[in-house]
Motif scaffolding. Structure first.
Motif, mmCIF file in Angstrom:
data_model
loop_
_atom_site.group_PDB
_atom_site.id
_atom_site.type_symbol
_atom_site.label_atom_id
_atom_site.label_comp_id
_atom_site.label_asym_id
_atom_site.label_seq_id
_atom_site.Cartn_x
_atom_site.Cartn_y
_atom_site.Cartn_z
ATOM 1 N N LEU A 92 0.865 -1.186 0.000
ATOM 2 C CA LEU A 92 0.000 0.000 0.000
ATOM 3 C C LEU A 92 0.897 1.230 0.000
ATOM 4 O O LEU A 92 1.930 1.240 0.683
ATOM 5 C CB LEU A 92 -0.879 0.025 1.253
ATOM 6 C CG LEU A 92 -2.044 -0.968 1.277
ATOM 7 C CD1 LEU A 92 -2.607 -1.090 2.686
ATOM 8 C CD2 LEU A 92 -3.136 -0.548 0.306
ATOM 9 N N ARG A 99 -3.325 5.636 -0.823
ATOM 10 C CA ARG A 99 -3.721 4.403 -0.124
ATOM 11 C C ARG A 99 -5.214 4.137 -0.286
ATOM 12 O O ARG A 99 -5.641 3.031 -0.577
ATOM 13 C CB ARG A 99 -3.446 4.634 1.376
ATOM 14 C CG ARG A 99 -2.589 3.674 2.056
ATOM 15 C CD ARG A 99 -2.313 4.242 3.458
ATOM 16 N NE ARG A 99 -2.353 3.206 4.446
ATOM 17 C CZ ARG A 99 -1.351 2.371 4.674
ATOM 18 N NH1 ARG A 99 -0.239 2.461 3.993
ATOM 19 N NH2 ARG A 99 -1.449 1.450 5.593
ATOM 20 N N ARG A 103 -6.996 0.987 -2.153
ATOM 21 C CA ARG A 103 -7.995 0.151 -1.455
ATOM 22 C C ARG A 103 -9.335 0.173 -2.184
ATOM 23 O O ARG A 103 -10.060 -0.817 -2.189
ATOM 24 C CB ARG A 103 -8.182 0.642 -0.013
ATOM 25 C CG ARG A 103 -7.038 0.235 0.897
ATOM 26 C CD ARG A 103 -7.442 0.457 2.341
ATOM 27 N NE ARG A 103 -6.486 -0.103 3.268
ATOM 28 C CZ ARG A 103 -5.850 0.595 4.203
ATOM 29 N NH1 ARG A 103 -6.040 1.891 4.314
ATOM 30 N NH2 ARG A 103 -5.013 -0.003 5.023
ATOM 31 N N THR A 167 0.862 -2.844 -6.128
ATOM 32 C CA THR A 167 0.080 -2.620 -4.903
ATOM 33 C C THR A 167 -1.012 -3.685 -4.780
ATOM 34 O O THR A 167 -1.190 -4.525 -5.667
ATOM 35 C CB THR A 167 -0.610 -1.243 -4.915
ATOM 36 O OG1 THR A 167 -1.575 -1.249 -5.971
ATOM 37 C CG2 THR A 167 0.370 -0.096 -5.078
#
Ligand SMILES: N[C@@H](CCC(=O)N[C@@H](CS)C(=O)NCC(=O)O)C(=O)O
Length: 218
Positions: A92, A99, A103, A167
């Motif tokens: 992340l 971030r 997500r 990521t």
């Protein structure tokens, strides 16, 4: 290095995209792990056998068992745990905004797309509700295309989904695209998703985690 590192046991199935996510994360972190295959369709599905039910009452893979005897379920929770314990390479970004965006991609896949298309959902449509295979295929294609239409503008491959570093977004994207390919969903409308997928698949951590490269692959 924490004690868990020496005895990670992953309950997995080669075709499970949620388990595929965890395999990628373990490989990216360079962590050795033992694989315990759980066949999700043979003999009614080994995830439903009492032995596995005691390990994960939800009767799903992946499960990551630690040497501490703790058992972790839910791929995103497992991956974030691994990232907390082994921060390199980070999965992340450090920046809170970046971030949140990573997500958002991961959760669009794991929370909104995948549950409508996983093996249990498709088996219920077929075996309990008695839908024809053509209807199940239509269901699958519809929800993948809806989800991918949302994801395409959310990413900016450079070359990975959210920039120059791999990521959690890539970890979720690659298995979901593999799943879509398996069900023959046309991907021409999603050049950015395919570009990020192709960039990731050049990395050995992703390649080693592919369904066809698993010991339980059929
Ligand atoms: N949200 C869970 C999803 C887990 C999941 O649905 N796993 C599927 C395979 S991809 C499964 O075990 N299905 C068995 C079943 O539904 O009976 C995660 O991210 O780990």
């Amino acid at each position: 290095m924490p004690a868990e590192d020496h005895a990670l046991k992953l309950y997995t199935y080669y075709r499970s995209s949620a388990a595929y996510r965890v395999r990628i994360a373990l490989n990216l972190k360079g962590l050795p792990y033992e694989m315990v295959p759980i066949h999700l369709s043979k003999d009614g599905g080994y995830q439903r056998k009492p032995e596995f039910r005691t390990i994960n009452p939800q009767m799903r893979v992946p499960v990551l068992a630690l040497s501490s005897s703790d058992v972790l379920t839910q791929s995103l929770a497992i991956i974030e745990y691994l990232d907390d314990i082994h921060p390199e390479p980070p999965l992340l970004p450090a920046d809170p905004l970046a971030r949140a965006k990573v997500r958002a991609v991961a959760q669009t896949i794991a929370c909104d797309i995948h549950p409508l298309n996983n093996s249990g959902t498709l088996q219920y449509l077929k075996n309990t509700l008695k839908h024809a295979q053509s209807e199940i295929d239509a269901w699958y294609h519809y929800w993948i295309i809806e989800g991918f239409n949302a994801l395409e503008p959310m990413i900016a491959p450079a070359p990975y989904a959210c920039g120059a570093q791999v990521t959690l977004a890539d970890i979720c994207l690659v298995p979901q695209v593999a799943n879509a390919r398996r069900f023959k969903v046309p991907l021409d409308a999603f050049p950015k998703l395919v570009a990020a997928e192709q960039a990731c698949l050049k990395l050995s951590a992703f390649d080693k985690a592919r369904p066809e490269n698993q010991p339980d692959a059929e």
